[in-house]
Design a protein around this motif. Structure first.
Motif, PDB file in Angstrom:
ATOM      1  N   ASN A  88       7.380 -44.897 -57.209  1.00 49.29           N
ATOM      2  CA  ASN A  88       5.729 -45.522 -57.073  1.00 49.29           C
ATOM      3  C   ASN A  88       6.124 -46.895 -56.607  1.00 49.29           C
ATOM      4  O   ASN A  88       6.320 -47.552 -57.504  1.00 49.29           O
ATOM      5  CB  ASN A  88       4.976 -45.394 -58.427  1.00 49.29           C
ATOM      6  CG  ASN A  88       3.605 -45.681 -58.217  1.00 49.29           C
ATOM      7  OD1 ASN A  88       3.200 -46.476 -57.081  1.00 49.29           O
ATOM      8  ND2 ASN A  88       2.694 -45.484 -59.166  1.00 49.29           N
ATOM      9  N   PRO A  89       5.308 -47.214 -55.413  1.00 52.44           N
ATOM     10  CA  PRO A  89       5.642 -48.651 -54.910  1.00 52.44           C
ATOM     11  C   PRO A  89       4.846 -49.587 -55.707  1.00 52.44           C
ATOM     12  O   PRO A  89       5.104 -50.765 -55.579  1.00 52.44           O
ATOM     13  CB  PRO A  89       5.499 -48.457 -53.362  1.00 52.44           C
ATOM     14  CG  PRO A  89       4.454 -47.271 -53.218  1.00 52.44           C
ATOM     15  CD  PRO A  89       4.955 -46.185 -54.112  1.00 52.44           C
ATOM     16  N   LEU A  90       3.781 -48.914 -56.479  1.00 47.16           N
ATOM     17  CA  LEU A  90       2.884 -49.973 -57.158  1.00 47.16           C
ATOM     18  C   LEU A  90       3.385 -50.249 -58.498  1.00 47.16           C
ATOM     19  O   LEU A  90       3.066 -51.464 -59.289  1.00 47.16           O
ATOM     20  CB  LEU A  90       1.655 -49.298 -57.419  1.00 47.16           C
ATOM     21  CG  LEU A  90       0.790 -49.070 -56.093  1.00 47.16           C
ATOM     22  CD1 LEU A  90      -0.493 -48.112 -56.610  1.00 47.16           C
ATOM     23  CD2 LEU A  90       0.495 -50.068 -55.347  1.00 47.16           C
ATOM     24  N   VAL A  91       4.689 -49.422 -58.919  1.00 50.73           N
ATOM     25  CA  VAL A  91       5.301 -49.852 -60.084  1.00 50.73           C
ATOM     26  C   VAL A  91       6.680 -50.575 -59.862  1.00 50.73           C
ATOM     27  O   VAL A  91       7.122 -51.346 -60.612  1.00 50.73           O
ATOM     28  CB  VAL A  91       5.394 -48.589 -60.960  1.00 50.73           C
ATOM     29  CG1 VAL A  91       6.113 -48.612 -62.393  1.00 50.73           C
ATOM     30  CG2 VAL A  91       3.864 -47.825 -61.372  1.00 50.73           C
TER      31      VAL A  91
ATOM     32  N   LYS B  74       9.009 -52.092 -57.016  1.00 53.64           N
ATOM     33  CA  LYS B  74       9.325 -52.681 -55.810  1.00 53.64           C
ATOM     34  C   LYS B  74      10.760 -52.601 -55.137  1.00 53.64           C
ATOM     35  O   LYS B  74      10.940 -52.597 -54.087  1.00 53.64           O
ATOM     36  CB  LYS B  74       9.097 -54.221 -55.859  1.00 53.64           C
ATOM     37  CG  LYS B  74       8.037 -54.738 -56.508  1.00 53.64           C
ATOM     38  CD  LYS B  74       6.527 -54.229 -55.668  1.00 53.64           C
ATOM     39  CE  LYS B  74       5.312 -54.535 -56.402  1.00 53.64           C
ATOM     40  NZ  LYS B  74       4.061 -53.943 -55.422  1.00 53.64           N
TER      41      LYS B  74
ATOM     42  N   ASN C 255      -9.280 -48.712 -47.842  1.00 54.74           N
ATOM     43  CA  ASN C 255      -8.784 -50.022 -47.492  1.00 54.74           C
ATOM     44  C   ASN C 255      -9.585 -50.411 -46.045  1.00 54.74           C
ATOM     45  O   ASN C 255      -9.918 -51.404 -45.922  1.00 54.74           O
ATOM     46  CB  ASN C 255      -7.388 -49.909 -47.237  1.00 54.74           C
ATOM     47  CG  ASN C 255      -6.850 -48.904 -46.265  1.00 54.74           C
ATOM     48  OD1 ASN C 255      -7.741 -48.187 -45.594  1.00 54.74           O
ATOM     49  ND2 ASN C 255      -5.512 -48.596 -46.348  1.00 54.74           N
TER      50      ASN C 255
END
Length: 342
Positions: free
Chosen positions: A178-181, A183, A47
């Motif tokens: 998993n925060p990408l999957v 919320k 990032n």
């Protein structure tokens, strides 16, 4: 009085807030007329590379914002460079010591933000539900990988049973994944497998030293990711490592105390002094704690994550030695910041 820029600032970053801390180090440097070289953690460099694209798009002149990546040897070269006029570092105490040593021959200015072991004090007259929510939120934010969030609790005997029961329920109900999957979670994974092993070792040692496991205590059984179950340990005391050594994971050790002064004495018995908190309805007790706690920030009836408009720094614990006989350092600060929620 005429103020001049320092010159070249080196910003050396940790992995736990890699994007946020670029801005936190870059903005003060640039608005005061300095240039900056950012060295991201080797664990989370991507990032920072994306950030450089944004910096290029806004038209910063060449050489104002710079990035150099690599492992610890690169950070050591940067810290020891005579071309660097100031170093701003966030990370571990050991790495901070190494940076100080590298910077010493050039007498380079330093701003160090190192480890913490933040205490939370819960008194008999506290709003227990408020305390449970605030401390639980503080313990699981970024999976417990935050230097200023609650690492240990001192609860007064009169409400200890109620608090331990409710905080255990709250930690048990923490949703992770998993925060990408998903919320709708409260907590993500730890940084890597080594972090899981370190947290497991800390919990196992605490239990061996006499702590009682109320919930969690082990790696979560998930197909992917480095997850550790939210953990509560009761029956702790100051002879245990878990009450003195930073855990950096979703583990909450609890010690029962009989008075505010006892809690303050135990809270101050550490060699780092970033944040602390107290939960009470009595303003005089809160102000007494603020006066006596040897921490740069004290939160009253709220969780530990600092307000963005506030001044974030710690207190040098010059009178205490760590396990290795050395002083733990945080940022040098002559005042204390208080955050209060009524």
């Amino acid at each position: 009085m005429f103020r001049k820029p320092v010159g070249v600032v080196a910003g050396i970053l940790p992995w736990n807030f890699p994007f946020f801390l670029i801005a936190r180090k870059m903005a003060p440097a640039l608005v005061t007329g300095n240039t900056i070289v950012i060295k991201p953690s080797e664990e989370t460099p991507n990032n920072c590379f994306e950030f450089t694209k944004l910096a290029a798009e806004v038209g910063l002149p060449d050489g104002v914002f710079n990035v150099i990546s690599g492992r610890g040897d690169i950070g050591a070269e940067l810290s020891g460079s005579a071309k660097v006029d100031m170093i701003s570092f966030t990370g571990s105490v050991k790495t901070g010591e190494n940076i100080m040593a590298a910077a010493a021959p050039n007498i380079t200015k330093l701003n160090l933000e190192l480890g913490g072991k933040a205490p939370a004090i819960v008194l008999d007259d506290a709003d227990i539900d408020m305390a449970v929510k605030a401390i639980r939120d503080s313990r699981v934010i970024n999976s417990g990988q935050v230097c200023n969030c609650a690492e240990r609790v001192y609860v007064q005997r009169g409400v200890a049973e109620e608090f331990i029961s409710k905080i255990t329920d709250a930690m048990n109900e923490t949703r992770f994944g998993n925060p990408l999957v998903d919320k709708n979670i409260d907590m993500g994974p730890l940084i890597n497998s080594q972090a899981v092993m370190k947290v497991q070792e800390a919990v196992s040692t605490a239990i061996a030293q006499g702590a009682k496991l109320e919930c969690g205590g082990t790696r979560a059984e998930t197909p992917q990711g480095h997850y550790f179950l939210p953990t509560v340990l009761s029956g702790c005391d100051m002879s245990m490592d878990i009450m003195k050594v930073e855990t950096f994971g979703p583990v909450l050790p609890i010690q029962i105390v009989d008075s505010l002064d006892e809690a303050i004495e135990h809270a101050n018995n550490c060699d780092v002094g970033l944040t602390s908190s107290i939960f009470t309805k009595d303003l005089s007790k809160a102000m007494h704690a603020v006066k006596m706690l040897e921490f740069g920030e004290t939160y009253i009836n709220r969780e530990h994550f600092e307000a963005m408009q506030g001044y974030h720094a710690g207190m040098r614990k010059s009178g205490l030695g760590g396990a290795d006989g050395k002083h733990g350092l945080y940022e040098f600060l002559s005042t204390q910041v208080v955050y209060m929620q009524c």
